[in-house]
Write an enzyme that holds these catalytic residues in place. Structure first.
Site, PDB file in Angstrom:
ATOM      1  N   TYR A   1       0.848  -1.191   0.000  1.00 39.09           N
ATOM      2  CA  TYR A   1       0.000   0.000   0.000  1.00 39.09           C
ATOM      3  C   TYR A   1       0.887   1.247   0.000  1.00 39.09           C
ATOM      4  CZ  TYR A   1      -4.001   2.942   1.483  1.00 39.09           C
ATOM      5  OH  TYR A   1      -4.990   3.893   1.563  1.00 39.09           O
ATOM      6  N   CYS A   2       0.666   2.139  -0.957  1.00 39.30           N
ATOM      7  CA  CYS A   2       1.362   3.424  -1.034  1.00 39.30           C
ATOM      8  C   CYS A   2       2.873   3.182  -1.083  1.00 39.30           C
ATOM      9  CB  CYS A   2       0.939   4.315   0.126  1.00 39.30           C
ATOM     10  SG  CYS A   2       1.558   6.014   0.030  1.00 39.30           S
ATOM     11  N   VAL A   3       3.660   3.826  -0.206  1.00 39.53           N
ATOM     12  CA  VAL A   3       5.109   3.640  -0.237  1.00 39.53           C
ATOM     13  C   VAL A   3       5.490   2.218   0.157  1.00 39.53           C
ATOM     14  CG1 VAL A   3       5.514   4.437   2.124  1.00 39.53           C
ATOM     15  CG2 VAL A   3       7.319   4.672   0.439  1.00 39.53           C
TER      16      VAL A   3
ATOM     17  N   GLY B   1       4.011  -0.238  -1.127  1.00 40.93           N
ATOM     18  CA  GLY B   1       4.016  -0.862  -2.446  1.00 40.93           C
ATOM     19  C   GLY B   1       5.279  -0.551  -3.218  1.00 40.93           C
TER      20      GLY B   1
END
Length: 605
Positions: free
Chosen positions: A341-343, A345
């Site tokens: 998720y987000c950073v 990822g």
């Protein structure tokens, strides 16, 4: 003799206090609390704990950037006169419209707020001629300033982007809704409470500046109503391993049979993982368990000066790769499905490229939630990632060993200042009202610090130099090539994302060497992801692989009502739907350390 001849009590003007003496006392209290707020702001600066040079440097950067726009217009007198004439022409039209309205006629020219602008929703902004004219003067001026930036020639894209962002922030700050004397709602509240609202508001302002240690930590939610592990992050599970970087949580299964492949979730360390486990009704983690996943989650440490040297290498090795070792020990299963998720990822993508180069095939599929791989179109966050700003951030981090959590929170709030800053300034400090309890905003305020080495690498290698998608990044002694990542990938973007813009996520999908399913969800960075099927909110779009232009992909995409979660589950099961007996946390191989959500997530910045 009274002028009121109809026998009715005289109507009190809406902006007149009923008790002048009480009004004066409350106003004195407000001034006293305002003095306390000023003292709280100045205290760390006077003691050298928070140097005033930081604010000065930021102001200089804003003035320098906007000055580039001013140079273009000032370089040609005729051009400058034309711009000024355009503004004064709008002012004259507004004045003429006010006169026509006073005589009972409809104005020929009106400037109205853009769609979605909720600041001027009070009827007085349209019905009261004074407030209506004030609104139009503000809108005319702010749009004129935007046009000056958009029409200035000779600016490089980065400077124009920064200038427009700064102008937007200035315009948002100077809106008449943000000041007590020009906001009809605040004026009515002040009259009806005899300025009690201002006294309460200044007290909250002083408290929030003290809580921010000289900076303003705006309260977005009633924080007394939430407690992590009690009414947030309550999904049953155990911490089965931990190190200096993270705790590994395995959750208790709720189905007799579970998918053979365990699920590893890699959340961002910029925020805490429990955004995916807010309440039982909103928990993606709990929902995934109910679908038969054996869920493991990385709970990152809230770093301090001891973690200053922890880099991306450490977060990959002691985070993701270590979690894979733990999962194999707990389940005896090598292959896993991974979600970033987000950073988190971005780190997962780095780990995938590293694993591909090292011949490590334990991650069988990857899901990226609002994750940027290519940072060319990274949106307004790039404003904070030019060489000068990064140099300044690194200088501060060298002193403390980390970046304070409030710095990142402020940056994220500025991306949506008309939603996350100014409405709360008005509600809290002008109306004197406590914000409502809101779990998502409580989580948003539960900030985390950034270790110096990690954050510097992220800003420079991703936002500034865009090394990952170009195949130029080196981590763990290896040059990373995402084209070697050939496993199936599910990439989710959200249409209104200000942090990981959908166009940027779409472009990043092309860096991988295998099949990518690109899905676009409605709403933004958080609400678009945390969207349980039972709520029947928003929608999502599917349209084949992410090739060609993003707008063309969206034009031909098929819209589906509701949550993307079932679509993702069908994709996962389409890869491998084999099931085995349920697994208890630790699997008898690892002794649980403590109950979920663990102690790392409890540490506040």
């Amino acid at each position: 003799m009274s002028g009121n001849t109809d026998g009715k009590a005289p109507v009190k003007p809406p902006y007149l206090a009923s008790d002048p003496e009480l009004f004066a006392r409350n106003l004195a209290r407000a001034i006293e609390e305002g003095g306390r707020a000023l003292a709280a702001f100045l205290k760390p600066r006077d003691s050298g704990e928070s140097p005033a040079t930081e604010l000065a440097e930021q102001s200089q950067e804003v003035l320098r950037t906007i000055g580039r726009v001013g140079e273009y217009w000032a370089s040609d007198p005729s051009r400058l006169i034309e711009a000024q004439t355009r503004l004064w022409g709008n002012y004259l039209s507004i004045w003429s419209g006010a006169l026509r309205r006073a005589s009972g006629e409809e104005p020929e020219h009106r400037i109205e707020p853009r769609a979605g602008d909720r600041r001027f929703g009070d009827p007085e902004w349209s019905e009261n001629p004074i407030f209506d004219s004030l609104k139009q003067l503000y809108l005319a001026t702010s749009r004129w300033m935007e046009e000056l930036v958009d029409e200035a020639e000779g600016l490089d894209p980065a400077t124009r982007h920064k200038a427009r962002f700064y102008i937007d922030q200035i315009n948002n700050a100077l809106a008449p809704t943000n000041f007590a004397l020009t906001n009809p709602e605040v004026l009515r509240e002040t009259a009806s409470t005899n300025a009690e609202n201002l006294a309460r508001g200044m007290r909250m302002l002083a408290d929030d500046i003290e809580a921010g240690k000289g900076g303003l930590r705006i309260r977005h939610s009633d924080h007394t109503q939430f407690r992590v592990g009690h009414n947030l992050a309550t999904t049953p599970g155990k911490v089965i391993d931990q190190n200096e970087i993270c705790q590994i949580i395995q959750y208790q299964p709720t189905t007799e049979k579970v998918l053979k492949r365990p699920l590893l979730i890699v959340p961002p360390w910029i925020n805490k993982f429990y955004v995916l486990d807010l309440t039982p009704e909103k928990s993606l983690i709990r929902w995934a368990i109910g679908q038969g996943h054996t869920v493991f989650v990385i709970s990152w440490v809230n770093p301090d000066e001891r973690h200053a040297g922890k880099s991306f290498d450490h977060y990959m090795d002691e985070g993701i790769l270590h979690a894979l070792d733990v999962i194999e020990r707990a389940t005896r299963e090598r292959k896993v499905n991974a979600v970033g998720y987000c950073v988190g990822g971005t780190l997962l993508a780095i780990a995938l490229a590293f694993a591909a180069a090292a011949g490590d095939d334990r991650i069988a599929s990857a899901t990226f939630l609002t994750t940027q791989i290519d940072f060319e179109h990274a949106g307004d966050l790039k404003v904070f990632a030019d060489p000068e700003r990064i140099d300044a951030v690194e200088a501060r981090m060298r002193k403390a060993g980390y970046l304070e959590g409030g710095k990142m929170a402020t940056a994220f709030n500025l991306l949506r200042s008309n939603e996350l800053i100014w409405p709360y300034v008005v509600n809290n400090y002008l109306k004197g009202k406590e914000p409502f309890p809101f779990d998502l905003l409580y989580w948003n305020a539960d900030a985390t610090r950034m270790p110096a080495a990690n954050h510097s690498f992220y800003l420079r290698s991703c936002y500034l130099e865009n090394r990952l998608s170009r195949g130029e990044m080196e981590v763990g002694g290896r040059r990373l090539d995402l084209r070697e990542v050939t496993i199936p990938i599910y990439s989710l973007a959200t249409r209104e994302d200000h942090i990981a813009p959908a166009r940027s996520v779409f472009l990043g999908c092309r860096a991988f060497g295998g099949p990518v399913r690109f899905v676009l969800a409605g709403s933004g960075h958080i609400a678009g992801v945390v969207n349980p099927p039972d709520r029947r909110k928003y929608q999502y779009w599917t349209g084949g692989e992410p090739v060609g232009d993003y707008d063309e992909w969206l034009a031909r995409a098929e819209e589906h009502p509701g949550s993307w979660w079932p679509d993702w589950q069908a994709w996962i099961e389409g890869l491998d739907d084999a099931r085995v007996r349920r697994r208890r946390p630790g699997g008898g191989k690892l002794k649980p350390i403590e109950d979920a959500p663990g102690s790392y997530v409890q540490v506040r910045a």
